[in-house]
Design a protein around this motif. Structure first.
Motif, mmCIF file in Angstrom:
data_model
loop_
_atom_site.group_PDB
_atom_site.id
_atom_site.type_symbol
_atom_site.label_atom_id
_atom_site.label_comp_id
_atom_site.label_asym_id
_atom_site.label_seq_id
_atom_site.Cartn_x
_atom_site.Cartn_y
_atom_site.Cartn_z
ATOM 1 N N SER A 12 -8.076 -10.025 -31.626
ATOM 2 C CA SER A 12 -7.715 -9.686 -33.005
ATOM 3 C C SER A 12 -6.306 -10.158 -33.333
ATOM 4 O O SER A 12 -5.461 -10.326 -32.450
ATOM 5 C CB SER A 12 -7.794 -8.171 -33.220
ATOM 6 N N ARG A 13 -6.050 -10.372 -34.622
ATOM 7 C CA ARG A 13 -4.692 -10.626 -35.094
ATOM 8 C C ARG A 13 -4.358 -9.575 -36.136
ATOM 9 O O ARG A 13 -4.979 -9.544 -37.210
ATOM 10 C CB ARG A 13 -4.549 -12.026 -35.675
ATOM 11 N N HIS A 15 -1.580 -7.624 -38.731
ATOM 12 C CA HIS A 15 -0.536 -8.098 -39.628
ATOM 13 C C HIS A 15 0.381 -6.942 -40.013
ATOM 14 O O HIS A 15 -0.070 -5.811 -40.193
ATOM 15 C CB HIS A 15 -1.152 -8.724 -40.882
ATOM 16 N N GLU A 196 3.965 -16.510 -29.659
ATOM 17 C CA GLU A 196 3.366 -17.811 -29.885
ATOM 18 C C GLU A 196 4.432 -18.748 -30.457
ATOM 19 O O GLU A 196 5.443 -18.307 -30.990
ATOM 20 C CB GLU A 196 2.194 -17.694 -30.863
ATOM 21 N N ALA A 206 3.402 -15.336 -33.706
ATOM 22 C CA ALA A 206 2.928 -13.973 -33.513
ATOM 23 C C ALA A 206 3.310 -13.426 -32.138
ATOM 24 O O ALA A 206 3.450 -14.169 -31.156
ATOM 25 C CB ALA A 206 1.416 -13.917 -33.689
ATOM 26 N N PHE A 217 -4.545 -9.259 -27.821
ATOM 27 C CA PHE A 217 -4.541 -9.472 -29.258
ATOM 28 C C PHE A 217 -3.140 -9.893 -29.665
ATOM 29 O O PHE A 217 -2.248 -10.037 -28.811
ATOM 30 C CB PHE A 217 -4.995 -8.220 -30.014
ATOM 31 N N SER A 218 -2.914 -10.103 -30.930
ATOM 32 C CA SER A 218 -1.595 -10.534 -31.388
ATOM 33 C C SER A 218 -1.205 -9.782 -32.650
ATOM 34 O O SER A 218 -2.050 -9.204 -33.342
ATOM 35 C CB SER A 218 -1.571 -12.046 -31.646
ATOM 36 N N GLN A 220 1.009 -10.515 -36.094
ATOM 37 C CA GLN A 220 1.748 -11.441 -36.944
ATOM 38 C C GLN A 220 2.609 -10.627 -37.896
ATOM 39 O O GLN A 220 2.101 -9.820 -38.669
ATOM 40 C CB GLN A 220 0.772 -12.305 -37.759
#
Length: 565
Positions: A12-13, A15, A196, A206, A217-218, A220
């Motif tokens: 997942s990303r 936010h 990243e 991210a 996951f990351s 951002q």
């Protein structure tokens, strides 16, 4: 809102406006300050509210000299609340001289003065639950405070400065609900392990996150704050290549360098048997906070002799020496296996003395009445109390004390934290700690002790006797002092000699900020927590100004905030 990172879908990303790494004093203070700002904030914490051996093991590493520095996974706690789950609560601000560029201390000087931090210190005092921001006897006790040494006056030492004590406050336990009531999303079991590559020069991409159960996951975000402590912060920076390939923010090989703790020890004998009065304990202020006087080397004396900052306290006789004849001290010595490492380290010396256990046992038996009274006081005012009595206070009948000192360590580029060759359970390289002290550090302690002996002698109220040949031995007996990990990502205006700017932003990455004692250019004499919180609050004001959502004009002329992706 609190979420276990293990429940987040693989790959997942997420936010957010702001991503904070680390839920200790710095990270929680920052999140609290911005919690109702309208910003969408994600707070990443490696642990949970409870101790987990596998998570704590992620702090493991090696040290160059085990005599001089404890293992990296001691004095640090990898859980929600960070090391505030462990600290003793001692609070005091840095002194104005600590922020100055001092010609006799190389690489000293902050990019702002003490006045700039004053409003944040006042707010930090409240967050730390240390009461009013009043650190002199006159301000904290307008109706009078007991003198430390009756009649003592000296142009080189003051006994009017105070240290104040937090409950001590566990920031995780105390402020968890307030965080969840704001706009902060707390992710536990979430281990940050790098960024990243950014799409724009001078910006990272991210934040990459991994759990011990292999969920990745990351996040951002528009900006990131690393608030992971003075040892973990350089590890995280060095683990991300950055534009130089040598580590994020490390183009000039500064990350991890200038590692400072404090110089601390116990030495000599202070004989105050002729003083009209002696008080070395705690007094409760009108706002219910334990306060204590200490002997502080004045700024004028520091400049005159060209030494760092220094304070001292009257202390009970050294615990391992059964000759003190005090039952409670002997009981503490005998009970040392049950005392947490961080507080028991000083009890482990001289354990091989023949017959020492028998002598300590004799002290306990003969001192049963006094020991019983002490234990009742400890149970009532320490164990069961919300605001805990800060430490052991024992007054020798002959008024012969040892001297406990706490001194500034000068910045030293060769004292450093680097990456080792071993890796942890997440595949990240562990740290290697090479803490060093210098002749300047020894000189600070030597000169301060010499001047204190002169001051007491000139006062006619007492004597301080010690062996000058033992100073270096005593100031390194316990190695680098406890959990005070300072200076490994220092603040400054010149990128060649610092890692972050005046606003704690990385020189090499516009969207990455640091919070914590890693950014301190110098160490002061003060325990770092209060200044850590004050700097976090200052950073919060800066980020609020930088990230506050700008209203956009929606259809019909109404203002609306642009949402996240």
């Amino acid at each position: 809102m609190r979420t276990d990172a293990n429940t987040i879908a693989q790959g997942s990303r997420l936010h957010a406006d702001l991503c904070i790494v680390g839920a200790g004093a710095a990270g929680i203070s920052l999140a609290l300050a911005l919690g109702r700002s309208g910003l969408d904030i994600i707070l990443l914490e490696s642990g949970t509210e409870h101790h987990d051996p596998a998570t704590q093991a992620l702090y493991e590493g090696t040290v160059a000299d085990e005599r001089l520095h404890s293992a990296p996974d001691t004095y640090r706690v990898r859980r929600f609340g960070g090391s505030t789950t462990l600290w003793g609560g001692r609070c005091m601000p840095m002194d104005p001289i600590d922020f100055e560029r001092r010609d006799y201390i190389p690489d000293s000087g902050w990019p702002f003065d003490a006045v700039a931090l004053l409003p944040y210190y006042k707010r930090a005092n409240r967050l730390c639950e240390a009461g009013e921001f009043a650190y002199t006897a006159e301000r904290a006790f307008p109706h009078g405070m007991k003198p430390m040494i009756g009649g003592f006056e000296s142009p080189e030492f003051s006994s009017d400065q105070l240290e104040r004590f937090s409950c001590p406050t566990d920031f995780g336990r105390r402020y968890r609900r307030r965080l969840e009531e704001g706009s902060v999303r707390v992710l536990v079991n979430a281990n940050f392990y790098g960024f990243e590559r950014g799409e724009q020069p001078g910006k990272v991409g991210a934040a990459m996150v991994r759990t011990l159960k292999s969920v990745s996951f990351s996040v951002q975000a528009r900006a990131y704050v690393i608030a992971a402590g003075g040892l973990e912060t350089p590890r995280l920076l060095l683990s991300t290549p950055g534009e130089s390939g040598r580590g994020l923010g490390n183009m000039h090989d500064v990350v991890g360098r200038y590692y400072m703790c404090h110089l601390a020890g116990t030495i000599g004998t202070v004989d105050l048997s002729t003083a009209p009065s002696v008080w070395h304990g705690y007094q409760v202020s009108d706002d219910g906070v334990y306060c204590r006087r200490r002997l502080a080397l004045t700024p004028q004396a520091q400049r005159l002799y060209g030494v760092g900052n220094f304070i001292a306290r009257l202390h009970h006789p050294r615990i391992p020496d059964a000759g003190h004849g005090i039952g409670i001290l002997s009981l503490l010595y005998l009970a040392r296996p049950a005392i947490p490492y961080e507080y028991a380290k000083r009890l482990y010396e001289d354990t091989s003395q023949p017959g020492s256990r028998l002598a300590h046992l004799s002290n306990v038996i003969t001192g049963i009445p006094g020991t019983a009274a002490f234990l009742w006081h400890w149970l009532r005012y320490r164990t069961l109390a919300e605001r805990k009595f800060p430490s052991i206070i024992v007054t020798p009948r002959n008024l012969r004390f040892s001297l406990d000192f706490h001194a500034e360590q000068v910045p030293n580029r060769a004292s450093r934290v680097t990456l080792g060759s071993d890796t942890d359970a997440l595949g990240m390289r562990k740290i290697r700690v090479d803490w060093r002290y210098t002749l300047e550090d020894v000189r600070t302690v030597s000169i301060a002790l010499e001047r204190l002996a002169v001051a007491l002698q000139n006062s006619g109220l007492g004597r301080f006797e010690y062996d000058p040949q033992l100073i270096e031995t005593e100031m390194t007996r316990y190695g680098a002092y406890g959990g005070h990990h300072i200076g490994t990502a220092r603040m400054g205006t010149d990128p060649r000699h610092s890692v972050v700017d005046t606003d704690c932003r990385l020189h090499e990455a516009d969207n990455v900020f640091l919070a914590g004692a890693s950014v301190f250019p110098t160490s002061s004499q003060a325990n770092p927590t209060l200044t850590i919180v004050a700097l976090a609050l200052r950073l919060a004001d800066h980020l609020h100004g930088q990230l506050s959502p700008e209203p956009i004009v929606a259809s019909g002329g109404m203002s609306a905030r642009q949402g996240n992706d």
